[in-house]
Design a protein around this motif. Structure first.
Motif, short mmCIF file in Angstrom:
data_model
loop_
_atom_site.label_atom_id
_atom_site.label_comp_id
_atom_site.label_asym_id
_atom_site.label_seq_id
_atom_site.Cartn_x
_atom_site.Cartn_y
_atom_site.Cartn_z
N ALA A 16 0.81 -1.03 0.10
CA ALA A 16 0.02 0.05 -0.17
C ALA A 16 0.79 1.08 -0.07
O ALA A 16 0.69 2.15 -0.67
CB ALA A 16 -0.86 -0.01 1.20
N ARG A 17 1.91 1.25 0.82
CA ARG A 17 2.75 2.49 0.91
C ARG A 17 3.56 2.76 -0.43
O ARG A 17 3.59 3.85 -0.84
CB ARG A 17 3.89 2.24 2.00
CG ARG A 17 4.76 3.39 2.09
CD ARG A 17 5.83 3.16 3.22
NE ARG A 17 6.68 2.03 2.86
CZ ARG A 17 7.90 2.23 2.21
NH1 ARG A 17 8.17 3.58 1.60
NH2 ARG A 17 8.70 1.35 2.02
N LEU A 18 4.01 1.69 -1.15
CA LEU A 18 4.69 1.89 -2.48
C LEU A 18 3.79 2.16 -3.42
O LEU A 18 3.97 2.90 -4.47
CB LEU A 18 5.57 0.60 -2.87
CG LEU A 18 6.59 0.20 -1.90
CD1 LEU A 18 7.36 -1.16 -2.34
CD2 LEU A 18 7.62 1.10 -1.73
N SER A 127 14.22 3.56 -8.82
CA SER A 127 13.60 2.32 -9.05
C SER A 127 14.23 1.24 -8.26
O SER A 127 13.87 0.20 -7.68
CB SER A 127 13.69 1.76 -10.48
OG SER A 127 13.18 0.40 -10.55
N LEU A 128 15.78 1.39 -8.30
CA LEU A 128 16.55 0.32 -7.61
C LEU A 128 16.41 0.41 -6.02
O LEU A 128 16.55 -0.49 -5.30
CB LEU A 128 18.02 0.70 -7.74
CG LEU A 128 18.27 0.27 -9.32
CD1 LEU A 128 20.07 0.64 -9.66
CD2 LEU A 128 18.14 -1.12 -10.04
N GLU A 129 16.20 1.67 -5.69
CA GLU A 129 15.95 1.71 -4.21
C GLU A 129 14.55 1.01 -3.67
O GLU A 129 14.61 0.55 -2.63
CB GLU A 129 15.75 3.38 -3.93
CG GLU A 129 17.07 3.91 -3.62
CD GLU A 129 16.92 5.33 -3.10
OE1 GLU A 129 15.82 5.73 -3.37
OE2 GLU A 129 17.92 6.01 -2.74
N LEU A 167 23.86 -1.69 -3.31
CA LEU A 167 23.16 -2.54 -3.88
C LEU A 167 23.12 -4.10 -3.45
O LEU A 167 23.87 -4.64 -2.96
CB LEU A 167 23.55 -2.79 -5.50
CG LEU A 167 23.99 -1.65 -6.16
CD1 LEU A 167 24.59 -2.11 -7.46
CD2 LEU A 167 22.39 -0.86 -6.29
N HIS A 168 21.68 -4.55 -3.56
CA HIS A 168 21.55 -5.96 -2.92
C HIS A 168 21.54 -6.94 -4.41
O HIS A 168 21.74 -6.35 -5.24
CB HIS A 168 20.29 -6.14 -2.34
CG HIS A 168 20.08 -5.42 -0.82
ND1 HIS A 168 20.90 -4.97 -0.21
CD2 HIS A 168 19.03 -4.75 -0.59
CE1 HIS A 168 20.72 -4.26 0.89
NE2 HIS A 168 19.57 -4.22 0.90
N LEU A 169 21.49 -8.27 -3.95
CA LEU A 169 21.27 -9.25 -5.20
C LEU A 169 20.66 -8.92 -6.42
O LEU A 169 21.25 -8.62 -7.49
CB LEU A 169 21.14 -10.67 -4.68
CG LEU A 169 21.00 -11.62 -5.72
CD1 LEU A 169 22.57 -11.77 -6.34
CD2 LEU A 169 20.68 -13.03 -5.18
N GLN A 170 19.28 -8.84 -6.53
CA GLN A 170 18.53 -8.45 -7.58
C GLN A 170 18.84 -7.05 -7.87
O GLN A 170 18.69 -6.85 -9.17
CB GLN A 170 17.12 -8.71 -7.04
CG GLN A 170 16.42 -10.02 -7.00
CD GLN A 170 15.09 -10.14 -6.84
OE1 GLN A 170 14.50 -9.14 -6.30
NE2 GLN A 170 14.42 -11.36 -7.33
#
Length: 209
Positions: A16-18, A127-129, A167-170
């Motif tokens: 909902a927040r996103l 978008s990456l965040e 950055l994380h994996l995905q």
């Protein structure tokens, strides 16, 4: 899906927040993970939603994917987008989308070959965040991401006011593909699509967006 089973109280507020932040409206179709089948019922569901949205342009997953859900929804969405009038009540006037574009959700996309691109340089880090949020959420359940999935590297974009992002994996994989797509079309970062339903240049909605 074991990663999210029993976590509705965590997931729903996050979604909902996103959605509020991005302006996206999520429609729940009621299918279980990896049980999705491209059949008349699914096509009808998607036709109704496309009709409600009065969609001009539809984006759907590439159909040659290792994930059954991506394959099923990609096929069903393509059919629903091209022939929605076959799946809604005959007394309803149906708007047929002008364009249908497919994108790859697979990090080893195999047969996917984009034939049009969108410059995402101004929005990629935002978008990456957002994607990092889901990497962190999934990592809380060890079924999905292995131990080194979080905080894999920190990048600085010197052409975007030295903006930094860990950055994380995905997210790392998404950045890599954005760089590759950018190189393919001559910009910093890009997303690639393959056009299923073409439009003349002067009516290309993707170009206008």
């Amino acid at each position: 899906w074991p990663v999210v089973t029993g976590r509705g109280d965590e997931i729903k507020p996050q979604v909902a927040r996103l959605c509020e932040k991005t302006g996206i409206r999520v429609v729940t179709l009621g299918h279980d993970y990896l049980r999705l089948v491209s059949n008349i019922d699914l096509i009808r569901q998607l036709s109704v939603e496309i009709h409600k949205a009065e969609a001009d342009i539809v984006f759907c997953p590439w159909e040659d994917d290792s994930n059954q859900d991506h394959v099923a929804i990609g096929t069903a969405a393509r059919i629903a987008s091209n022939s929605p009038f076959d799946f809604v009540p005959p007394d309803q006037k149906v708007k047929v989308p002008s364009q249908v574009l497919q994108y790859s959700l697979e990090f080893d996309p195999r047969t996917f070959r984009p034939n049009c691109f969108v410059d995402t340089s101004s929005v990629l880090f935002d978008s990456l965040e957002l994607n990092n949020i889901w990497d962190e959420f999934y990592a809380a359940k060890n079924h999905y991401l292995w131990p080194d999935s979080l905080r894999r590297m920190t990048v600085t974009d010197h052409r975007d006011h030295d903006r930094k992002l860990t950055l994380h994996l995905q997210t790392e994989q998404l950045l890599a593909w954005s760089l590759i797509r950018g190189i393919q079309c001559g910009v910093r970062y890009a997303e690639g699509f393959t056009t299923y339903k073409f439009a003349p240049v002067d009516k290309d909605l993707l170009a206008q967006i």
